[in-house]
Motif scaffolding. Structure first.
Motif, PDB file in Angstrom:
ATOM      1  N   GLU A  26      36.084 -61.619  42.240  1.00  0.00           N
ATOM      2  CA  GLU A  26      37.323 -60.939  41.896  1.00  0.00           C
ATOM      3  C   GLU A  26      37.857 -61.328  40.519  1.00  0.00           C
ATOM      4  O   GLU A  26      38.856 -60.778  40.063  1.00  0.00           O
ATOM      5  CB  GLU A  26      38.391 -61.253  42.957  1.00  0.00           C
ATOM      6  N   ARG A  67      41.284 -59.142  39.961  1.00  0.00           N
ATOM      7  CA  ARG A  67      41.553 -57.932  40.734  1.00  0.00           C
ATOM      8  C   ARG A  67      41.242 -58.216  42.193  1.00  0.00           C
ATOM      9  O   ARG A  67      40.097 -58.477  42.540  1.00  0.00           O
ATOM     10  CB  ARG A  67      40.695 -56.758  40.256  1.00  0.00           C
ATOM     11  N   LYS A  68      42.257 -58.184  43.042  1.00  0.00           N
ATOM     12  CA  LYS A  68      42.061 -58.426  44.472  1.00  0.00           C
ATOM     13  C   LYS A  68      41.424 -57.187  45.095  1.00  0.00           C
ATOM     14  O   LYS A  68      41.862 -56.068  44.864  1.00  0.00           O
ATOM     15  CB  LYS A  68      43.379 -58.721  45.174  1.00  0.00           C
ATOM     16  N   THR A  69      40.387 -57.426  45.881  1.00  0.00           N
ATOM     17  CA  THR A  69      39.737 -56.339  46.599  1.00  0.00           C
ATOM     18  C   THR A  69      40.461 -56.129  47.919  1.00  0.00           C
ATOM     19  O   THR A  69      40.976 -57.064  48.522  1.00  0.00           O
ATOM     20  CB  THR A  69      38.251 -56.660  46.863  1.00  0.00           C
ATOM     21  N   ASN A  74      40.771 -55.891  51.601  1.00  0.00           N
ATOM     22  CA  ASN A  74      40.022 -56.355  52.769  1.00  0.00           C
ATOM     23  C   ASN A  74      40.626 -55.795  54.054  1.00  0.00           C
ATOM     24  O   ASN A  74      40.479 -56.378  55.119  1.00  0.00           O
ATOM     25  CB  ASN A  74      40.028 -57.894  52.831  1.00  0.00           C
ATOM     26  N   ASP A 130      47.086 -58.649  41.212  1.00  0.00           N
ATOM     27  CA  ASP A 130      46.200 -58.514  40.058  1.00  0.00           C
ATOM     28  C   ASP A 130      46.887 -59.092  38.819  1.00  0.00           C
ATOM     29  O   ASP A 130      48.113 -59.076  38.699  1.00  0.00           O
ATOM     30  CB  ASP A 130      45.870 -57.044  39.813  1.00  0.00           C
TER      31      ASP A 130
END
Length: 155
Positions: free
Chosen positions: A62, A77-79, A81, A99
């Motif tokens: 990330e 950048r957070k994905t 989940n 982010d």
């Protein structure tokens, strides 16, 4: 907010345009700094530096580190989940997993040598590597041959 006019510097100094651009960019962006994520910049040697950024909750996938034209950009950048984990209900949410983009202006000849993520702390190592042409060098002084009066050296 204060604004500074750097145009007199452009008119009277030749070759310092990059410095003036840095000052202008710094003065423009000073009020926009959110402080997230927190970071440290330390010197680890005469020509070595380390930037440490607190990125708790981020994985190496990330995070992105990019250097372009003396500008170091670190982005996170957070994905999402949501499909993998069940919906969470927080009583208190203190970890800001949002982010971010953090930029650092690098001096000439400063290169990134290493980056590590350990215990939520991203550590980026930098080093100033001067080219051989810019390093100081010693010039040997020759003794020269003594001239004898009346005799000229053959060329």
């Amino acid at each position: 907010m204060r604004t500074y006019d750097f145009s007199p510097l452009y008119r009277s100094a030749v070759g310092f345009d990059r410095l003036a651009n840095l000052l202008e960019t710094a003065s423009r962006g000073a009020g926009q700094d959110t402080g997230y994520p927190p970071y440290n910049i330390e010197t680890t040697g005469e020509n070595a530096y380390r930037i440490e950024i607190a990125v708790a909750g981020f994985t190496t996938d990330e995070l992105n580190i990019e250097v372009k034209e003396n500008l170091l950009a670190v982005t996170g950048r957070k994905t999402a989940n949501d499909d993998q984990a069940p919906q969470k209900t927080y009583l208190h949410r203190g970890l800001a997993e949002r982010d971010f983009e953090r930029r650092f202006q690098l001096a000439d000849y400063v290169v990134v040598t290493d980056a590590n993520l350990v215990n939520g702390l991203l550590s980026i190592s930098l080093k100033r590597e001067l080219p051989e042409a810019l390093k100081p060098r010693r010039i040997e002084i020759g003794a020269g041959q003594p001239l004898i009066e009346g005799k000229a050296e053959a060329a």
